[in-house]
Design an enzyme around this catalytic site. Structure first.
Site, PDB file in Angstrom:
ATOM      1  NE  ARG A 275       2.512   4.406  -1.825  1.00 27.55           N
ATOM      2  CZ  ARG A 275       2.137   3.280  -2.440  1.00 27.55           C
ATOM      3  NH1 ARG A 275       1.455   3.337  -3.558  1.00 27.55           N
ATOM      4  NH2 ARG A 275       2.499   2.115  -1.954  1.00 27.55           N
TER       5      ARG A 275
ATOM      6  CG  ASP B 262       8.740  -1.146  -1.716  1.00 24.96           C
ATOM      7  OD1 ASP B 262       9.901  -0.891  -2.097  1.00 24.96           O
ATOM      8  OD2 ASP B 262       7.965  -0.277  -1.272  1.00 24.96           O
TER       9      ASP B 262
ATOM     10  CB  THR C  28      -2.672  10.926   1.996  1.00 24.44           C
ATOM     11  OG1 THR C  28      -1.271  11.125   1.718  1.00 24.44           O
ATOM     12  CG2 THR C  28      -2.993  11.488   3.377  1.00 24.44           C
TER      13      THR C  28
ATOM     14  CG  ASP D 240      11.101  -2.369   1.034  1.00 24.47           C
ATOM     15  OD1 ASP D 240      11.871  -1.449   1.362  1.00 24.47           O
ATOM     16  OD2 ASP D 240       9.934  -2.476   1.479  1.00 24.47           O
TER      17      ASP D 240
END
Length: 209
Positions: A104, A200, A108, A203
């Site tokens: 990602r 996340d 944006t 992560d």
């Protein structure tokens, strides 16, 4: 959100609560993800096509139910999808496996493709796409675009957590794709993370920042 199925089984919800805790270790997080993915896989495979085969039990011949058609295809959206993949393979070890590499763009929030490798014959397989977090829905939609371009016709999406924005995006882009998740959380924050979420997933699974 008619395409959405939330798995409210007590074991699923209990394990998810442990995963949400910020002090859950990397090792324990990975273990919980593997366990919960197996339970979610049970739900997403509930309506697979069946046929009958003649077998012989120790007592007699018998017409027994068996899965029909080609082996399933499990498609992991890298990298976090691999956390779900291990648990699903525990339940369906004969499945074929493919990978879609997307990351990602943090500015944006749009997906950028860097890898695509999938099994042959997707048009004849039930395809289960795996990604722990359905956040904006952009990566999931892009991955399913690629799978449909590769011939896939019967696609299901499995995730650990979903945001309403992601469900809406994916359902609008692919209304034929059912979504199975453990929870529908409140919303996305201003940088596209699910709230309250669990951080996340990649992560936390791999111990990276």
């Amino acid at each position: 959100m008619k395409n959405l199925k939330i798995v409210e089984h007590p074991l699923v919800q209990h394990k998810l609560t442990k995963m949400r805790k910020k002090d859950t270790s990397t090792n324990h997080f990975r273990q919980l993800l593997r366990e919960i993915s197996l339970l979610l896989a049970y739900e997403i495979t509930r309506n697979l096509n069946m046929s009958e085969v003649n077998i012989e039990t120790p007592l007699e011949e018998f017409k027994a139910p068996t899965l029909d058609g080609k082996k399933l295809a499990l498609i992991s959206i890298l990298r976090a999808g691999n956390g779900l993949l291990d648990g699903v393979l525990d339940l369906i070890p004969s499945a074929r496996v493919g990978f879609v590499g997307l990351y990602r763009d943090e500015k944006t929030l749009k997906p950028v493709q860097y890898y695509f490798k999938v099994p042959a014959g997707l048009d004849e397989r039930v395809v289960i796409t795996l990604d722990p977090m359905l956040a904006t829905g952009n990566s999931a939609s892009a991955a399913i675009d690629l799978l449909k371009n590769a011939g896939a016709k019967t696609i299901r999406f499995l995730c650990l957590l979903a945001a309403p924005e992601g469900v809406e995006t994916l359902s609008a882009a692919h209304p034929d794709v059912p979504i199975v998740t453990a929870a529908l959380d409140r919303q996305l924050n201003d940088i596209g993370y699910i709230m309250p979420g669990l951080g996340d997933a990649g992560d936390r699974m791999f111990g990276t920042k």
